[in-house]
Design an enzyme around this catalytic site. Sequence first.
Site, PDB file in Angstrom:
ATOM      1  N   LYS A 201      78.631 -42.899 -38.203  1.00 38.36           N
ATOM      2  CA  LYS A 201      79.476 -42.934 -37.005  1.00 38.36           C
ATOM      3  C   LYS A 201      80.236 -41.617 -36.931  1.00 38.36           C
ATOM      4  CE  LYS A 201      83.139 -45.543 -34.698  1.00 38.36           C
ATOM      5  NZ  LYS A 201      84.058 -46.703 -34.786  1.00 38.36           N
ATOM      6  N   ARG A 211      88.214 -45.948 -25.199  1.00 43.29           N
ATOM      7  CA  ARG A 211      89.653 -46.024 -25.487  1.00 43.29           C
ATOM      8  C   ARG A 211      90.361 -46.832 -24.404  1.00 43.29           C
ATOM      9  NH1 ARG A 211      90.140 -41.291 -28.851  1.00 43.29           N
ATOM     10  NH2 ARG A 211      88.421 -41.607 -30.336  1.00 43.29           N
ATOM     11  N   ARG A 222      90.209 -38.990 -35.371  1.00 54.44           N
ATOM     12  CA  ARG A 222      89.719 -39.728 -36.540  1.00 54.44           C
ATOM     13  C   ARG A 222      88.787 -38.871 -37.390  1.00 54.44           C
ATOM     14  NH1 ARG A 222      88.975 -44.401 -32.352  1.00 54.44           N
ATOM     15  NH2 ARG A 222      90.945 -45.524 -32.626  1.00 54.44           N
ATOM     16  N   GLU A 238      75.452 -41.324 -45.912  1.00 55.33           N
ATOM     17  CA  GLU A 238      76.289 -42.500 -45.650  1.00 55.33           C
ATOM     18  C   GLU A 238      75.445 -43.758 -45.458  1.00 55.33           C
ATOM     19  OE1 GLU A 238      79.470 -43.027 -45.592  1.00 55.33           O
ATOM     20  OE2 GLU A 238      80.530 -41.142 -45.243  1.00 55.33           O
ATOM     21  N   LYS A 253      75.882 -43.973 -34.478  1.00 53.36           N
ATOM     22  CA  LYS A 253      76.745 -44.031 -33.300  1.00 53.36           C
ATOM     23  C   LYS A 253      77.449 -42.686 -33.149  1.00 53.36           C
ATOM     24  CE  LYS A 253      80.700 -46.554 -31.369  1.00 53.36           C
ATOM     25  NZ  LYS A 253      81.715 -47.602 -31.612  1.00 53.36           N
ATOM     26  N   SER A 279      80.141 -45.646 -24.733  1.00 48.35           N
ATOM     27  CA  SER A 279      80.778 -45.681 -23.414  1.00 48.35           C
ATOM     28  C   SER A 279      80.600 -44.384 -22.634  1.00 48.35           C
ATOM     29  CB  SER A 279      82.270 -45.984 -23.576  1.00 48.35           C
ATOM     30  OG  SER A 279      82.901 -44.985 -24.382  1.00 48.35           O
ATOM     31  N   TYR A 318      75.590 -51.202 -22.791  1.00 43.42           N
ATOM     32  CA  TYR A 318      76.292 -51.935 -21.742  1.00 43.42           C
ATOM     33  C   TYR A 318      75.352 -52.357 -20.620  1.00 43.42           C
ATOM     34  CZ  TYR A 318      80.234 -50.179 -24.372  1.00 43.42           C
ATOM     35  OH  TYR A 318      81.104 -49.894 -25.401  1.00 43.42           O
TER      36      TYR A 318
END
Length: 333
Positions: A201, A211, A222, A238, A253, A279, A318
Site C-alpha cells: 500500500k 478522505r 502517512r 512486504e 493499492k 477513489s 466502486y
Amino acid sequence: MTGSFPAVRPRRLRSTPALRRLVAETRIDPAQLILPLFVRDDVVDPVPITSMPGVVQHTVDTLKAAVNEAADLGVGGVMLFGVPSDEVKDGVGSAATDPEGVLNAATRAVAAEVGDAIVVQTDLCLDEFTDHGHCGVLAPDGSVDNDATLGRYRDMAVEQARAGSQLLGLSGMMDGQVAAVRAALDNEGFQDVAILAYAAKYASAFYGPFREAVGSTLKGDRKTYQLDPANRREGLREALLDVDEGADVVMVKPAMSYLDLVADVSAAVPVPTWAYQVSGEYAMIEAAAANGWIDRDRAILESVLGIRRAGAEAVLTYWAVELAERLRKEGRA
C-alpha cells in the site's frame, strides 16, 4: 511474405466481435469484483460524496439495500468502511472496538442480510476512528507507535469477527500486523476468519477523494508507514512478509500506477493477489467522462481489464455493481 501477401495475419482474430470475444485472454466475472461501501452513523439519508459522483455514505438501511443488489448480481464481496461522527473520535480510535460502533453494527446487519450469498469484508484500520486521522496510536513525539497500534488491531480484529466479518482487510501498514491479528483471531476461536493484507500500500496522491468519503481528520501524511511510490522491490518484500505471517490474500493499492507491482506480487506469492482501484482512479475517469473527453463505459471496462491482465485475481472497484450488471446484460456473466 508469400508473393505480395503477408503469410501471418493476426488481424483475422480481430475481425468480428464474436471472434474477439472467443479469443480474449483476460475476462472479468462479477465474482472477481468487490464493492467498497461506506456507512455513516449520524445521518438519516445517504450523503453523496462530491468527489466521487455516484458514491454515497450509506445509512444502515440503504447499506442493506446496496449489499442485496450486489449479491443479486453475483458480485464477489463487499468491503465495509465505517464513518463515525466526530464526537466519538479520540486518540486511540475507541469507536473501532465498540461492539455498537458504526462499523461493527453495520457488519452485523450486513452479515445477517447477505452473509451466505456474498463475502462480507471489513476494513481494519484506525484512521476513520482517530481524531488525528492516522492509522495507529501516536507516541508522545507525534509519530505512529507501531507496536502499541498492533494491540488496537488485535482488539479490532476480534470485534469485527464477532460481528460477522468473514475477511479482515488489514490496511494500516504496521510492521507485524498480520501475525498479530492472526494470533488474536486464533486465540479467540476465529480460525476460519481470513486475512486480506494490504501488503503493498503506497503513500499515494490518488487517495484524495477517499478522505472525503470517510471524513478523514488527517493532518500531514502517512509516508512513515505507507510505501514510497519510487520503490518496487520493497512492495514485493512486504507482500512476501505478509504471506509468511499468515495472510490468506495480499493486495496492491492503488492499482493503476502500480500494475508492475500487481504483476510482481501475483507471480511471486502462493496466495491470491488482489488490487484496489482507488477513489482517485474512479474520480479521474468520472470527471473526464463528464467533460466529454473519454468514453466512460469503455474507460471503466478497460481500466479494470488492465488490472486483471496484470495479474489481480480480484479487484476492489466502486464500479463493481455497474460492471456486473453490464456483464449480465451483454451475456458475459
